[in-house]
Design an enzyme around this catalytic site. Structure first.
Site, short mmCIF file in Angstrom:
data_model
loop_
_atom_site.label_atom_id
_atom_site.label_comp_id
_atom_site.label_asym_id
_atom_site.label_seq_id
_atom_site.Cartn_x
_atom_site.Cartn_y
_atom_site.Cartn_z
N ASN A 9 8.30 -7.15 55.66
CA ASN A 9 8.76 -8.10 56.78
C ASN A 9 9.64 -9.30 56.36
OD1 ASN A 9 9.34 -9.41 59.09
ND2 ASN A 9 7.11 -9.70 59.52
N LYS A 11 11.24 -11.31 57.76
CA LYS A 11 11.29 -12.21 58.98
C LYS A 11 12.77 -12.88 58.80
CE LYS A 11 6.53 -13.17 58.33
NZ LYS A 11 5.28 -13.99 58.31
N HIS A 95 4.00 -9.26 66.69
CA HIS A 95 3.96 -10.17 65.58
C HIS A 95 3.23 -11.48 66.12
CE1 HIS A 95 4.29 -12.52 61.96
NE2 HIS A 95 4.23 -11.63 61.40
N GLU A 97 3.86 -14.01 65.21
CA GLU A 97 5.05 -15.46 65.42
C GLU A 97 5.84 -15.24 66.55
OE1 GLU A 97 6.82 -14.95 61.54
OE2 GLU A 97 5.04 -15.58 60.68
N GLU A 167 -3.45 -8.50 61.24
CA GLU A 167 -2.95 -9.81 60.34
C GLU A 167 -3.59 -10.94 61.21
OE1 GLU A 167 1.41 -8.93 58.79
OE2 GLU A 167 1.62 -9.86 60.84
N GLY A 173 1.20 -16.48 55.77
CA GLY A 173 2.32 -17.14 55.30
C GLY A 173 1.46 -18.63 54.79
N SER A 212 -0.68 -13.07 53.81
CA SER A 212 -0.61 -13.38 52.57
C SER A 212 -1.03 -12.22 51.31
CB SER A 212 -1.46 -14.72 52.18
OG SER A 212 -0.94 -15.73 53.12
P1 PGA Z 1 2.67 -13.26 54.84
O1 PGA Z 1 3.24 -12.45 56.31
O2 PGA Z 1 2.77 -11.89 53.92
O3 PGA Z 1 3.92 -14.05 54.40
O4 PGA Z 1 1.50 -13.75 55.08
C1 PGA Z 1 2.85 -11.38 56.59
C2 PGA Z 1 3.54 -11.04 57.97
O5 PGA Z 1 3.69 -11.89 58.79
O6 PGA Z 1 3.76 -9.98 58.57
#
Ligand code: PGA
Length: 255
Positions: A9, A11, A95, A97, A167, A173, A212
């Site tokens: 992903n 983003k 997601h 976000e 998640e 992140g 992460s």
């Molecule tokens: P990250 O994001 O690996 O940077 O923690 C995962 C995601 O949001 O799908």
């Protein structure tokens, strides 16, 4: 037998140049990863570019979100039939976000997932709790509510046609990863809950972990019985890290 999957992903990161560079660095290695399903989810504007770069390979292209509508006066939106038209096969829905920064509710996520299925695409449904919810012991009620919203709108049939990504919001992140035990517990709960609606489909359902994931923690996570791979954000922007994670999925004994 569930095949492992690693989905990148990206983003809202990168450029035309960096997208080409990144793909050309790891694409030559996919021959060594033939037991792993690979998906790349670039920003929407780069979907056609990435679809071209991975054409005639077995890498799938995914979008990061979609509209719940198929067409109409929805300025700025992109529909699932349009994504399909451009060679996209997977769509991330719900997601955290999108939920927290753009106000997507679980009901809207369910409508988006229905739109993805209507277009013949494969949804990657994200579910997860915040840190406060975990601290209050509300992890499972939150995830159950997120899954139930989808079951209400799409019915049991979605279980056989979707991928789920657990998640934990507090791990995205942040550099904080759920321990393999914490993640496995939620993955097993998700599978058990969905088994109550369609036992066979729940057994075949891929449940990815996201938050992460790095090459250094991927092996321990992917070794867990109900963790079928990862949805990778930050680390997917580094070709060496990403390849390391894909290799961890390939090398795990349980697959
Ligand atoms: P990250 O994001 O690996 O940077 O923690 C995962 C995601 O949001 O799908």
């Amino acid at each position: 037998m569930r095949r492992p999957m690693v989905a990148a992903n990206w983003k809202m990161n990168g450029s035309r140049k960096s997208a080409i560079e990144l793909i050309s660095k790891w694409l030559p290695h996919i021959g060594e990863l033939d037991t792993v399903d690979l998906v790349v989810c670039p920003p929407a504007i780069y979907l056609p570019l990435v679809a071209d770069l991975v054409r005639s390979t077995r890498v799938g292209v995914g979008a990061q979100t979609t509209s719940e509508f198929d067409s109409g006066a929805y300025t700025g939106e992109i529909s699932s039939p349009m994504l399909s038209d451009m060679g996209v096969r997977y769509v991330i829905v719900g997601h955290s976000e999108r939920r927290s920064l753009f106000g997507e509710t679980s009901d809207q996520v369910a409508l988006k997932l229905e739109a993805v299925l209507r277009a013949g695409l494969i949804p990657i449904l994200c579910v997860g709790e915040t840190r406060a919810e975990r601290e209050h012991g509300a992890t499972w009620p939150i995830i159950q509510a997120q899954l139930s919203a989808v079951l209400r709108v799409c019915g049991n049939g979605f279980i056989a046609r979707a991928i789920i990504a657990y998640e934990p919001v507090w791990a995205i992140g942040t550099g904080l990863t759920a321990t393999p035990e914490q993640a496995q517990e939620v993955h097993a709960d998700i599978r058990k809950f969905l088994s109550g609606f369609d036992a066979m489909a729940a057994q075949e359902l891929k449940i990815l972990y996201g938050g992460s994931v790095k090459s250094s923690n991927a092996s321990a996570l992917f070794a867990c019985a109900d963790i079928d791979g990862g949805l990778v954000g930050g680390a997917s922007l580094d070709s060496v890290e990403f390849l390391g994670i894909c290799k961890a999925a390939r090398n795990t004994d349980r697959f």
